[in-house]
Design a protein around this motif. Structure first.
Motif, PDB file in Angstrom:
ATOM      1  N   GLU A 101       0.823  -1.207   0.000  1.00 49.14           N
ATOM      2  CA  GLU A 101       0.000   0.000   0.000  1.00 49.14           C
ATOM      3  C   GLU A 101       0.863   1.265   0.000  1.00 49.14           C
ATOM      4  O   GLU A 101       0.551   2.254  -0.667  1.00 49.14           O
ATOM      5  CB  GLU A 101      -0.902  -0.014   1.227  1.00 49.14           C
ATOM      6  N   LEU A 102       1.978   1.221   0.735  1.00 50.77           N
ATOM      7  CA  LEU A 102       2.830   2.398   0.896  1.00 50.77           C
ATOM      8  C   LEU A 102       3.985   2.439  -0.102  1.00 50.77           C
ATOM      9  O   LEU A 102       4.782   3.383  -0.070  1.00 50.77           O
ATOM     10  CB  LEU A 102       3.404   2.431   2.315  1.00 50.77           C
ATOM     11  N   SER A 103       4.097   1.448  -0.958  1.00 49.14           N
ATOM     12  CA  SER A 103       5.282   1.315  -1.810  1.00 49.14           C
ATOM     13  C   SER A 103       5.568   2.577  -2.624  1.00 49.14           C
ATOM     14  O   SER A 103       6.710   3.048  -2.686  1.00 49.14           O
ATOM     15  CB  SER A 103       5.133   0.111  -2.739  1.00 49.14           C
ATOM     16  N   SER A 104       4.547   3.135  -3.263  1.00 51.55           N
ATOM     17  CA  SER A 104       4.759   4.333  -4.092  1.00 51.55           C
ATOM     18  C   SER A 104       5.239   5.510  -3.254  1.00 51.55           C
ATOM     19  O   SER A 104       6.159   6.246  -3.644  1.00 51.55           O
ATOM     20  CB  SER A 104       3.467   4.694  -4.823  1.00 51.55           C
ATOM     21  N   ALA A 105       4.625   5.687  -2.085  1.00 47.80           N
ATOM     22  CA  ALA A 105       5.036   6.791  -1.210  1.00 47.80           C
ATOM     23  C   ALA A 105       6.443   6.573  -0.674  1.00 47.80           C
ATOM     24  O   ALA A 105       7.237   7.521  -0.558  1.00 47.80           O
ATOM     25  CB  ALA A 105       4.044   6.930  -0.064  1.00 47.80           C
ATOM     26  N   LEU A 106       6.781   5.326  -0.363  1.00 47.83           N
ATOM     27  CA  LEU A 106       8.133   5.023   0.121  1.00 47.83           C
ATOM     28  C   LEU A 106       9.168   5.218  -0.979  1.00 47.83           C
ATOM     29  O   LEU A 106      10.277   5.708  -0.726  1.00 47.83           O
ATOM     30  CB  LEU A 106       8.181   3.588   0.651  1.00 47.83           C
ATOM     31  N   LEU A 191      18.112   4.321   0.680  1.00 45.80           N
ATOM     32  CA  LEU A 191      17.382   3.076   0.883  1.00 45.80           C
ATOM     33  C   LEU A 191      17.290   2.717   2.360  1.00 45.80           C
ATOM     34  O   LEU A 191      16.259   2.198   2.823  1.00 45.80           O
ATOM     35  CB  LEU A 191      18.052   1.937   0.111  1.00 45.80           C
ATOM     36  N   ILE A 192      18.345   2.981   3.111  1.00 50.67           N
ATOM     37  CA  ILE A 192      18.332   2.681   4.548  1.00 50.67           C
ATOM     38  C   ILE A 192      17.335   3.576   5.264  1.00 50.67           C
ATOM     39  O   ILE A 192      16.613   3.125   6.167  1.00 50.67           O
ATOM     40  CB  ILE A 192      19.739   2.842   5.144  1.00 50.67           C
ATOM     41  N   ALA A 193      17.287   4.851   4.876  1.00 50.11           N
ATOM     42  CA  ALA A 193      16.307   5.756   5.469  1.00 50.11           C
ATOM     43  C   ALA A 193      14.891   5.262   5.198  1.00 50.11           C
ATOM     44  O   ALA A 193      14.048   5.173   6.107  1.00 50.11           O
ATOM     45  CB  ALA A 193      16.503   7.166   4.908  1.00 50.11           C
ATOM     46  N   MET A 194      14.623   4.926   3.956  1.00 52.29           N
ATOM     47  CA  MET A 194      13.296   4.441   3.578  1.00 52.29           C
ATOM     48  C   MET A 194      12.982   3.108   4.234  1.00 52.29           C
ATOM     49  O   MET A 194      11.857   2.848   4.683  1.00 52.29           O
ATOM     50  CB  MET A 194      13.215   4.327   2.048  1.00 52.29           C
ATOM     51  N   SER A 195      13.973   2.229   4.329  1.00 52.81           N
ATOM     52  CA  SER A 195      13.766   0.921   4.932  1.00 52.81           C
ATOM     53  C   SER A 195      13.363   1.047   6.390  1.00 52.81           C
ATOM     54  O   SER A 195      12.451   0.346   6.860  1.00 52.81           O
ATOM     55  CB  SER A 195      15.038   0.088   4.813  1.00 52.81           C
ATOM     56  N   GLY A 196      14.030   1.929   7.134  1.00 52.29           N
ATOM     57  CA  GLY A 196      13.672   2.127   8.532  1.00 52.29           C
ATOM     58  C   GLY A 196      12.226   2.563   8.683  1.00 52.29           C
ATOM     59  O   GLY A 196      11.494   2.092   9.558  1.00 52.29           O
ATOM     60  N   VAL A 197      11.816   3.473   7.807  1.00 53.86           N
ATOM     61  CA  VAL A 197      10.423   3.924   7.805  1.00 53.86           C
ATOM     62  C   VAL A 197       9.489   2.758   7.502  1.00 53.86           C
ATOM     63  O   VAL A 197       8.460   2.556   8.174  1.00 53.86           O
ATOM     64  CB  VAL A 197      10.233   5.058   6.776  1.00 53.86           C
ATOM     65  N   ALA A 198       9.823   1.961   6.485  1.00 47.97           N
ATOM     66  CA  ALA A 198       8.990   0.829   6.099  1.00 47.97           C
ATOM     67  C   ALA A 198       8.861  -0.185   7.229  1.00 47.97           C
ATOM     68  O   ALA A 198       7.764  -0.702   7.506  1.00 47.97           O
ATOM     69  CB  ALA A 198       9.561   0.167   4.851  1.00 47.97           C
ATOM     70  N   VAL A 199       9.960  -0.498   7.892  1.00 48.85           N
ATOM     71  CA  VAL A 199       9.929  -1.444   8.999  1.00 48.85           C
ATOM     72  C   VAL A 199       9.029  -0.929  10.121  1.00 48.85           C
ATOM     73  O   VAL A 199       8.175  -1.654  10.657  1.00 48.85           O
ATOM     74  CB  VAL A 199      11.350  -1.718   9.523  1.00 48.85           C
ATOM     75  N   ALA A 200       9.211   0.342  10.487  1.00 51.05           N
ATOM     76  CA  ALA A 200       8.430   0.919  11.583  1.00 51.05           C
ATOM     77  C   ALA A 200       6.933   0.936  11.251  1.00 51.05           C
ATOM     78  O   ALA A 200       6.094   0.588  12.089  1.00 51.05           O
ATOM     79  CB  ALA A 200       8.925   2.331  11.879  1.00 51.05           C
TER      80      ALA A 200
END
Length: 496
Positions: A101-106, A191-200
């Motif tokens: 759902e969030l992929s585009s925003a991420l 990618l690490i910044a985005m990944s942290g957001v995605a995990v949280a």
């Protein structure tokens, strides 16, 4: 004077490098009645590729991907059950749906950070973008956290049914943000910044849907590329309430691969040489050559390298200011990074390196320069938690067929997250993204790779694995105890 433009260069003329061929040319004066002497020296261009073709593609050999010990569970094994009968597939599906759902925003978030690269301690754009994103998605955000201008803390708590947050566990996640000078995001921190957001956000979705009590904390951690941002946060108490902390890092390698490596300890050393300027031709005896001091030290360290262990590294650069060939340089600086398998070996190697420039070294005695030494943040080796690592490997293996390997050798990378792993249970898997040949981390090639849709897709797979692992820390008390026990046992083993 000018170089004859038609001078032939044979294969025998080419020596150890591209510039060597230039040294065999002979200068001669060109003077005609109508021609004026040129104001600048000109040289015959040499096509380096004529003699030295492209490097072979080392991408498959750079990181010990081959020969590692697979840590994936057998895919036929039944998935573990959480306490209370909550099964792993349900949580994984919830997180996967949220990430889709969030992929585009991420993706937009990652590219925005990629397009605004900022050096360590200067990540103001990324700080603003990430804090706003987390606020929009229901997290309580503290910008400029603990007095660090570009750090932040974003927290979400799902309380148990009695609305009492006491006794619930806390999972931490890290987002790095800083870029490299002249390269941009050549280490993939977008990618690490985005990944942290995605995990949280994935963990938050699972806590809410499945009514799991727990707290997820996303820390924005600046200055990984040498500044030790996580060390500053650790010393100021940012990690004290966490039961575990997780993050990931992209690199090159085979498709759909992940690795759990120990990394290495490292220490940055800056050595300043203070001399005295003079006219380099008319009165060189009046000067003290700081550049010579730096190069004597540089040569000493180069000689030392032959006698260090194969898994140790010493590498650096020489910098200066206002240099001119007709002025004795009065200032020069060496910036070195020393790496070893662990902090104990690092300390011993560092002593040997410092002997190459500290008084009474050849550098100081030969040049008479004053020398000042400054130590940067010391990074510990990674101590990945095996219980967390096996759970992560099981999730990405079953869900995506991703192979996860573990090797004590690993690669010779260092991270300030190593210090975090010494303070609490933590996990830092690396994962592969598609890259160009000879385009691994810290290259412009890798920066380009970090912006591709394929890199984004790989990052979301790993984010799901970490998020499911993080949820299990919060939902499963027995699993959380095993994580803690492994951490304590590892500390005891190292101490003994």
């Amino acid at each position: 004077m000018s170089v004859p433009r038609n001078t032939a260069i044979s294969r025998e003329d080419v020596q150890s490098g591209c510039f060597a061929a230039l040294f065999n040319l002979r200068w001669k004066r060109v003077a005609t009645a109508s021609a004026e002497l040129p104001n600048e020296l000109q040289s015959t261009p040499v096509d380096c590729n004529r003699f030295y073709p492209e490097l072979p593609p080392y991408v498959q050999f750079a990181h010990d991907w081959c020969g590692g010990i697979e840590q994936c569970r057998d895919s036929s094994e039944e998935p573990p059950a959480y306490e209370g009968g909550l099964f792993l597939p349900e949580v994984a599906s919830t997180i996967e749906d949220k990430l889709k759902e969030l992929s585009s925003a991420l993706r937009e978030l990652s590219l925005d950070i990629w397009n605004h690269p900022e050096l360590m301690w200067e990540e103001k754009y990324a700080h603003g973008r990430l804090t706003a994103f987390m606020s929009e998605h229901g997290f309580s955000v503290t910008p400029h956290y603990l007095g660090i201008d570009t750090a932040f803390r974003a927290v979400f708590t799902h309380a148990p049914t009695d609305n009492s947050p006491q006794g619930i566990r806390v999972i931490g996640v890290n987002s790095e943000m800083d870029a490299l000078p002249g390269i941009g995001h050549g280490c993939g921190h977008n990618l690490i910044a985005m990944s942290g957001v995605a995990v949280a956000l994935g963990i938050k979705a699972a806590l809410e849907k499945h009514n799991i009590p727990g707290t997820v904390v996303l820390l924005g951690t600046p200055a990984e590329e040498g500044g030790g941002g996580k060390i500053a946060l650790l010393e100021r108490g940012a990690y004290k309430d966490m039961d575990a902390c997780i993050m990931s890092h992209p690199t090159s390698g085979p498709d759909n691969f992940s690795a759990i490596w120990p990394g290495v300890a490292c220490q940055t050393i800056e050595v300043e040489f203070f001399g005295h300027g003079a006219h380099a031709s008319s009165a060189p005896w009046e000067g003290r050559n700081a550049l010579d001091g730096a190069f004597v030290a540089y040569a000493s360290i180069s000689a030392l390298r032959q006698q260090i262990k194969p898994d140790q590294r010493v590498h650096g650069i020489v910098t200066g200011r206002d240099w001119a060939p007709n002025v004795i340089p009065d200032y020069a600086k060496l910036i070195y990074i020393v790496r070893a398998a662990n902090s104990v070996e690092l300390e011993a190697l560092q002593v040997r390196v410092r002997a190459c420039f500290e008084w009474p070294s050849a550098a100081s005695l030969a040049t008479g320069c004053k020398i000042e030494v400054k130590l940067g943040a010391g990074y510990f080796e990674l101590r990945n938690n095996d219980v967390l690592g096996r759970e992560y490997a099981s999730v990405v293996g079953r869900r995506y067929g991703m192979t996860t390997v573990s090797s004590d050798a690993g690669t010779k990378f260092s991270t300030d997250f190593g210090n975090v792993t010494h303070a609490l249970p933590a996990l830092h898997p690396a994962y592969s993204i598609p890259t160009e040949p000879n385009g691994s981390n810290h290259t412009p090639n890798f920066a380009r790779s970090a912006a591709t849709p394929e890199a984004h897709a790989a990052t979301l797979k790993v984010a799901l694995g970490l998020a499911v692992t993080g949820v299990r820390v919060l939902a499963d008390a027995a699993f959380a105890r095993k994580v803690k026990e492994f951490f304590e046992d590892s500390k005891t083993a190292v101490a003994s």
